[in-house]
Design an enzyme around this catalytic site. Structure first.
Site, PDB file in Angstrom:
ATOM      1  N   GLU A  26      -6.460   5.157   7.797  1.00 40.63           N
ATOM      2  CA  GLU A  26      -6.362   6.489   7.374  1.00 40.63           C
ATOM      3  C   GLU A  26      -7.727   7.057   6.890  1.00 40.63           C
ATOM      4  O   GLU A  26      -7.728   8.488   7.014  1.00 40.63           O
ATOM      5  CB  GLU A  26      -4.931   6.524   6.741  1.00 40.63           C
ATOM      6  CG  GLU A  26      -3.900   6.297   7.316  1.00 40.63           C
ATOM      7  CD  GLU A  26      -2.623   5.838   6.753  1.00 40.63           C
ATOM      8  OE1 GLU A  26      -2.738   5.787   5.509  1.00 40.63           O
ATOM      9  OE2 GLU A  26      -1.592   5.190   7.517  1.00 40.63           O
TER      10      GLU A  26
ATOM     11  N   LYS B  20      -0.041   4.425  -0.205  1.00 46.34           N
ATOM     12  CA  LYS B  20      -0.511   5.483   0.179  1.00 46.34           C
ATOM     13  C   LYS B  20      -0.257   6.626  -0.745  1.00 46.34           C
ATOM     14  O   LYS B  20      -0.260   6.349  -1.909  1.00 46.34           O
ATOM     15  CB  LYS B  20       0.092   5.872   1.717  1.00 46.34           C
ATOM     16  CG  LYS B  20      -0.085   4.596   2.516  1.00 46.34           C
ATOM     17  CD  LYS B  20       0.226   4.827   4.075  1.00 46.34           C
ATOM     18  CE  LYS B  20       0.079   3.397   4.791  1.00 46.34           C
ATOM     19  NZ  LYS B  20       0.256   3.486   6.169  1.00 46.34           N
TER      20      LYS B  20
ATOM     21  N   SER C  60       3.894  -2.154   9.970  1.00 37.41           N
ATOM     22  CA  SER C  60       5.327  -2.059  10.153  1.00 37.41           C
ATOM     23  C   SER C  60       5.807  -3.483   9.745  1.00 37.41           C
ATOM     24  O   SER C  60       6.616  -4.269  10.392  1.00 37.41           O
ATOM     25  CB  SER C  60       5.392  -1.766  11.587  1.00 37.41           C
ATOM     26  OG  SER C  60       5.326  -0.528  11.751  1.00 37.41           O
TER      27      SER C  60
ATOM     28  N   GLY D  72       2.899   2.548  10.690  1.00 38.51           N
ATOM     29  CA  GLY D  72       4.178   3.468  10.301  1.00 38.51           C
ATOM     30  C   GLY D  72       4.889   3.876  11.561  1.00 38.51           C
ATOM     31  O   GLY D  72       5.467   5.051  11.722  1.00 38.51           O
TER      32      GLY D  72
ATOM     33  N   GLU E  32      -5.145  -4.488  10.456  1.00 37.75           N
ATOM     34  CA  GLU E  32      -3.988  -3.424  10.809  1.00 37.75           C
ATOM     35  C   GLU E  32      -4.285  -2.654  12.134  1.00 37.75           C
ATOM     36  O   GLU E  32      -5.162  -2.021  12.114  1.00 37.75           O
ATOM     37  CB  GLU E  32      -4.250  -2.508   9.716  1.00 37.75           C
ATOM     38  CG  GLU E  32      -3.932  -3.090   8.262  1.00 37.75           C
ATOM     39  CD  GLU E  32      -3.403  -2.065   7.194  1.00 37.75           C
ATOM     40  OE1 GLU E  32      -2.360  -2.497   6.754  1.00 37.75           O
ATOM     41  OE2 GLU E  32      -3.861  -1.104   7.116  1.00 37.75           O
TER      42      GLU E  32
ATOM     43  N   ASN F  19       0.700  -1.113   0.083  1.00 39.57           N
ATOM     44  CA  ASN F  19       0.131   0.037   0.011  1.00 39.57           C
ATOM     45  C   ASN F  19       1.002   1.413   0.024  1.00 39.57           C
ATOM     46  O   ASN F  19       1.605   1.313   1.049  1.00 39.57           O
ATOM     47  CB  ASN F  19      -0.862   0.201   1.128  1.00 39.57           C
ATOM     48  CG  ASN F  19      -1.709   1.123   1.159  1.00 39.57           C
ATOM     49  OD1 ASN F  19      -1.866   2.019   0.324  1.00 39.57           O
ATOM     50  ND2 ASN F  19      -2.342   1.523   2.442  1.00 39.57           N
TER      51      ASN F  19
ATOM     52  N   HIS G 284      -9.323   1.687   5.056  1.00 39.85           N
ATOM     53  CA  HIS G 284      -8.184   1.942   5.567  1.00 39.85           C
ATOM     54  C   HIS G 284      -8.358   2.658   6.822  1.00 39.85           C
ATOM     55  O   HIS G 284      -9.092   3.628   6.837  1.00 39.85           O
ATOM     56  CB  HIS G 284      -6.998   2.369   4.730  1.00 39.85           C
ATOM     57  CG  HIS G 284      -5.671   2.061   5.034  1.00 39.85           C
ATOM     58  ND1 HIS G 284      -5.072   3.191   5.916  1.00 39.85           N
ATOM     59  CD2 HIS G 284      -4.665   1.292   5.114  1.00 39.85           C
ATOM     60  CE1 HIS G 284      -3.948   2.808   6.421  1.00 39.85           C
ATOM     61  NE2 HIS G 284      -3.539   1.724   5.871  1.00 39.85           N
TER      62      HIS G 284
END
Ligand code: 13P
Length: 249
Positions: free
Chosen positions: A97, A12, A213, A173, A167, A10, A95
């Site tokens: 985010e 992003k 990660s 991250g 996730e 991904n 996701h």
């Protein structure tokens, strides 16, 4: 039933089209295929170029979001029809985010999931708790609610070919990966949620990825777990050598 492992990058909001094509060329030069399914999920403007650049390879291409309507007055949005027109294989839905910054809810995730199946774009639906929820011991409840919300009204045949990415938001991250055991525990739990909603066959065939990660150094620990059928890889998927090491774990 043996589930094929599936590792998706991904990207992003990283890489220009020129950078995306350079990645595809570099990655194709060092990765000649393997037993696992591999995809790269890129920004919209890179998708057509990536489909071309990966033509003739086994690497699939995914989007990171889409609208659930075919067309309409939705300024700035991209529809499933537009994705299928350029042959996009996968779409990431829900996701964290997008949930956090773009008001994605379990309800819109559910609509997008159904639209993706209706148009033949395979969805990767993301679920996962934030740190406060884990610290409070609510992580199983949170993930169950998100999973049930995403799958609401989904026919069994679609549930069976779904990809769910677990996730944990605190591991995205941050360099703070869930341990293999923590990831396995939640992926097994999610499979149980699918079993309760559908049946053993659906639970057996749904693929559940871990994301957060994932790096070359921890890929093997995570990807060899029984209930973890792959990974959704952020930062490490931007570097051809790192992504190759992960898909060849
Ligand atoms: P990182 O691998 O950079 O932690 O990102 C995970 C992720 O959000 C993939 O969708």
């Amino acid at each position: 039933m043996a589930r094929q492992k599936f590792i998706a990058g991904n990207w992003k909001m990283y890489k220009t089209t020129a950078e995306a094509v350079a990645f595809a060329q570099a990655f194709s030069g060092i990765y000649g295929g393997g037993p696992h399914e591999v995809a790269v999920c890129a920004p919209y403007t890179q998708l057509a170029a990536l489909k071309d650049a990966f033509a003739g390879t086994s690497v699939k291409v995914g989007a990171q979001n889409m609208h659930f309507e075919n067309e309409g007055a939705y300024t700035g949005e991209i529809s499933p029809v537009m994705l299928t027109e350029i042959g996009v294989d996968y779409v990431v839905i829900g996701h964290s985010e997008r949930r956090q910054y773009f008001a994605e809810t379990d309800e819109t995730v559910n609509k997008k999931l159904k639209a993706a199946f209706a148009h033949g774009v395979a969805p990767i639906v993301c679920v996962g708790e934030v740190l406060e929820q884990r610290d409070a011991g609510n992580h199983f409840d949170v993930v169950k609610t998100q999973t049930e919300g995403a799958l609401y009204g989904l026919p069994p045949a679609d549930a069976a070919r779904l990809v769910i990415a677990y996730e944990p938001v605190w591991a995205i991250g941050t360099g703070r990966t869930a341990t293999g055991d923590q990831a396995e525990e939640m992926c097994a739990f999610i499979r149980g949620v699918v079993r309760a909603l559908y049946d053993e066959a659906a639970a057996d065939s749904v693929r559940i990825q871990y994301g957060g990660s994932v790096k070359p150094a921890n890929a093997t620990e995570i990807l060899t777990k029984d209930n973890i059928d792959g990974a959704l890889v952020g930062g490490a998927s931007l570097v051809p050598e790192d992504f190759k090491a992960i898909v060849e774990f």
